[in-house]
Scaffold this motif. Structure first.
Motif, PDB file in Angstrom:
ATOM      1  N   THR A  73       0.681  -1.126   0.264  1.00  0.00           N
ATOM      2  CA  THR A  73       0.186   0.429   0.152  1.00  0.00           C
ATOM      3  C   THR A  73       0.723   1.477   0.001  1.00  0.00           C
ATOM      4  OG1 THR A  73      -0.152  -0.436   2.260  1.00  0.00           O
ATOM      5  CG2 THR A  73      -2.266  -1.385   1.695  1.00  0.00           C
ATOM      6  N   VAL A  74       2.010   1.430   0.639  1.00  0.00           N
ATOM      7  CA  VAL A  74       3.067   2.654   0.979  1.00  0.00           C
ATOM      8  C   VAL A  74       4.090   2.640  -0.650  1.00  0.00           C
ATOM      9  CG1 VAL A  74       2.682   2.684   2.796  1.00  0.00           C
ATOM     10  CG2 VAL A  74       4.230   1.561   2.290  1.00  0.00           C
ATOM     11  N   GLY A  75       3.632   1.336  -1.670  1.00  0.00           N
ATOM     12  CA  GLY A  75       4.464   1.189  -2.814  1.00  0.00           C
ATOM     13  C   GLY A  75       5.804   1.057  -2.675  1.00  0.00           C
ATOM     14  N   GLY A  76       6.057  -0.157  -1.548  1.00  0.00           N
ATOM     15  CA  GLY A  76       7.247  -0.909  -0.955  1.00  0.00           C
ATOM     16  C   GLY A  76       6.712  -2.023  -1.411  1.00  0.00           C
ATOM     17  N   MET A 209      -2.009   5.721   3.665  1.00  0.00           N
ATOM     18  CA  MET A 209      -0.818   5.130   2.720  1.00  0.00           C
ATOM     19  C   MET A 209      -1.357   4.762   1.331  1.00  0.00           C
ATOM     20  SD  MET A 209      -1.148   2.089   6.292  1.00  0.00           S
ATOM     21  CE  MET A 209      -0.013   1.025   5.811  1.00  0.00           C
ATOM     22  N   TYR A 210      -2.438   4.133   1.371  1.00  0.00           N
ATOM     23  CA  TYR A 210      -2.366   4.304  -0.455  1.00  0.00           C
ATOM     24  C   TYR A 210      -2.220   5.635  -1.441  1.00  0.00           C
ATOM     25  CZ  TYR A 210      -5.643   0.030   0.327  1.00  0.00           C
ATOM     26  OH  TYR A 210      -6.503  -0.736   0.391  1.00  0.00           O
ATOM     27  N   ALA A 211      -2.067   6.495  -0.617  1.00  0.00           N
ATOM     28  CA  ALA A 211      -2.089   7.927  -0.810  1.00  0.00           C
ATOM     29  C   ALA A 211      -0.816   8.041  -1.291  1.00  0.00           C
ATOM     30  CB  ALA A 211      -2.457   9.439  -0.288  1.00  0.00           C
ATOM     31  N   LEU A 212       0.685   7.667  -0.206  1.00  0.00           N
ATOM     32  CA  LEU A 212       1.178   7.622  -0.644  1.00  0.00           C
ATOM     33  C   LEU A 212       2.173   5.970  -1.580  1.00  0.00           C
ATOM     34  CD1 LEU A 212       4.361   7.608   0.568  1.00  0.00           C
ATOM     35  CD2 LEU A 212       4.286   6.245   2.349  1.00  0.00           C
ATOM     36  N   ASN A 215       1.892   8.287  -4.984  1.00  0.00           N
ATOM     37  CA  ASN A 215       2.756   8.946  -5.532  1.00  0.00           C
ATOM     38  C   ASN A 215       3.709   9.641  -4.149  1.00  0.00           C
ATOM     39  OD1 ASN A 215       3.663  11.287  -5.904  1.00  0.00           O
ATOM     40  ND2 ASN A 215       2.760  11.843  -8.075  1.00  0.00           N
ATOM     41  N   ALA A 216       4.258   9.170  -4.115  1.00  0.00           N
ATOM     42  CA  ALA A 216       4.984   9.918  -2.410  1.00  0.00           C
ATOM     43  C   ALA A 216       5.407  11.490  -2.438  1.00  0.00           C
ATOM     44  CB  ALA A 216       6.192   8.734  -2.277  1.00  0.00           C
ATOM     45  N   GLU A 217       5.512  11.743  -3.756  1.00  0.00           N
ATOM     46  CA  GLU A 217       5.903  12.578  -3.494  1.00  0.00           C
ATOM     47  C   GLU A 217       4.915  14.168  -3.185  1.00  0.00           C
ATOM     48  OE1 GLU A 217       8.003  16.388  -3.291  1.00  0.00           O
ATOM     49  OE2 GLU A 217       8.578  14.506  -3.132  1.00  0.00           O
ATOM     50  N   ALA A 218       3.997  13.358  -4.358  1.00  0.00           N
ATOM     51  CA  ALA A 218       1.983  14.232  -3.613  1.00  0.00           C
ATOM     52  C   ALA A 218       2.267  14.537  -2.275  1.00  0.00           C
ATOM     53  CB  ALA A 218       0.980  13.866  -4.980  1.00  0.00           C
ATOM     54  N   ALA A 219       1.737  13.513  -2.247  1.00  0.00           N
ATOM     55  CA  ALA A 219       1.587  12.220  -1.037  1.00  0.00           C
ATOM     56  C   ALA A 219       2.901  13.898   0.242  1.00  0.00           C
ATOM     57  CB  ALA A 219       2.229  11.057  -0.369  1.00  0.00           C
ATOM     58  N   ARG A 225       2.313  12.412   6.532  1.00  0.00           N
ATOM     59  CA  ARG A 225       4.285  11.975   7.361  1.00  0.00           C
ATOM     60  C   ARG A 225       4.307  11.065   6.710  1.00  0.00           C
ATOM     61  NH1 ARG A 225       3.659  13.991  13.719  1.00  0.00           N
ATOM     62  NH2 ARG A 225       3.151  16.083  13.313  1.00  0.00           N
ATOM     63  N   THR A 226       4.899  11.022   5.380  1.00  0.00           N
ATOM     64  CA  THR A 226       5.483   9.747   4.914  1.00  0.00           C
ATOM     65  C   THR A 226       5.974   8.597   5.238  1.00  0.00           C
ATOM     66  OG1 THR A 226       7.577  10.939   3.023  1.00  0.00           O
ATOM     67  CG2 THR A 226       4.832  10.456   2.227  1.00  0.00           C
TER      68      THR A 226
END
Length: 332
Positions: A73-76, A209-212, A215-219, A225-226
């Motif tokens: 969910t966090v792109g990991g 977490m989905y937003a992260l 798009n991590a930068e947009a989050a 707090r990424t």
């Protein structure tokens, strides 16, 4: 204009609707078709005892796979869950057999120690900036080695002979043994699935977490707090892997060498298959459960049809490839 010409514009739309339906509900349809197919091919497949066996067999995979889904969910991506399950398997049994702990204390201590794996992953990924897959691959080997070293490279059982030559005097509590049996293990699986699904879909933390992951930068720019959520995701993944290892220990009543490693690929497959449930296109706990059901039904049905064990991974791999194809074609 002829009637054929009038129908032409509707054909692409029809194909689009068919694809949308298959994308949203294809996995559930696959479960139904597999159950129906194996039910027709084997008289004993739909017997209640066999259905219970399938549910019991997928419980551990599902719990570990939901941990993988949360890391996604966090792109990991957490590849260390199998080794973490092995470590938990060794820890909880050793706390009973070597040190005489009770059920609650042994489980709590094991889960707390498993959180250290998640923190170690977070340190490699967040602080040292190592890519997720490479960092957790390194952790896989480290934790696998720790588990092997801790157990002296062998099994941990009641009445075992310790390296010192003494006999282990601790016993595994009867209450702990119930965790790995039906219906408790199935209830735990469903409870973990429900809590994870509700947390991801209905809470602000899940949405962040989905937003992260999207798009991590947009989050980050939106004030999320990424770093905190990436650490949280890996800690939860390790906790669930530890829970899976505890359930495995309860089910088999001992600690076996690298017992959790065999769950890694099935957990990864279930997590990725779950992406396409209801057209979500993102990690979700219910989809992960459906993915585990597909793998469990496949495994059980193929065994009943006397398919050689060494050919089963071919079928699992093809199912995973199809699920990924559906997910990524939809994103194009």
């Amino acid at each position: 204009m002829s009637s054929n010409d009038q129908r032409l514009p509707t054909q692409p739309a029809l194909r689009h609707h068919v694809f949308e339906f298959l994308y949203k509900w294809g996995m559930l349809l696959t479960v139904v078709l597999l159950i129906a197919g194996f039910g027709l091919a084997s008289d004993s497949f739909l017997e209640p005892n066999n259905i219970i066996n399938i549910l019991r067999s997928i419980a551990i995979v599902t719990v570990i796979a939901i941990g993988v889904s949360i890391s996604l969910t966090v792109g990991g991506f957490d590849l260390s869950v199998g080794s973490t399950a092995s470590l938990a398997n060794a820890l909880v049994i050793s706390l009973f057999v070597w040190y005489g702990f009770g059920t609650t204390a042994a489980i709590v201590i094991t889960l707390l120690l498993c959180t250290l794996v998640g923190l170690f992953n977070a340190f490699l990924i967040v602080v040292l900036k190592i890519p997720d897959m490479l960092a957790t691959l390194a952790t896989l080997f480290v934790i696998q080695g720790v588990a092997m070293t801790y157990s002296f490279g062998g099994s941990i059982t009641e009445n075992m002979v310790l390296p010192s030559g003494d006999m282990a005097e601790g016993t595994i509590p009867a209450a702990f043994g119930l965790l790995g049996q039906v219906p408790v293990i199935v209830i735990i699986m469903l409870a973990v699935t429900l809590v994870a699904q509700l947390a991801l879909s209905l809470t602000r933390h899940g949405r962040r977490m989905y937003a992260l992951g999207g798009n991590a930068e947009a989050a980050r720019l939106s004030g999320i707090r990424t770093t905190r959520y990436r650490v949280l995701a890996y800690v939860i993944a390790s906790l669930l892997a530890g829970l899976g290892g505890i359930l495995l220990a309860s089910r088999i009543g001992s600690s076996q060498v690298n017992a959790g490693s065999g769950y890694l690929m099935d957990a990864v497959a279930a997590a990725w298959i779950g992406f396409s449930l209801a057209g979500s296109g993102k990690p979700n706990a219910l989809g992960t459960l459906v993915g585990a059901v597909i793998l469990g039904v496949l495994q059980n049905g193929l065994v009943m049809l006397s398919v050689p064990y060494y050919a089963m991974d071919i079928i699992k791999g093809l199912v995973l490839a199809i699920a990924l194809a559906i997910t990524y074609i939809q994103r194009r």
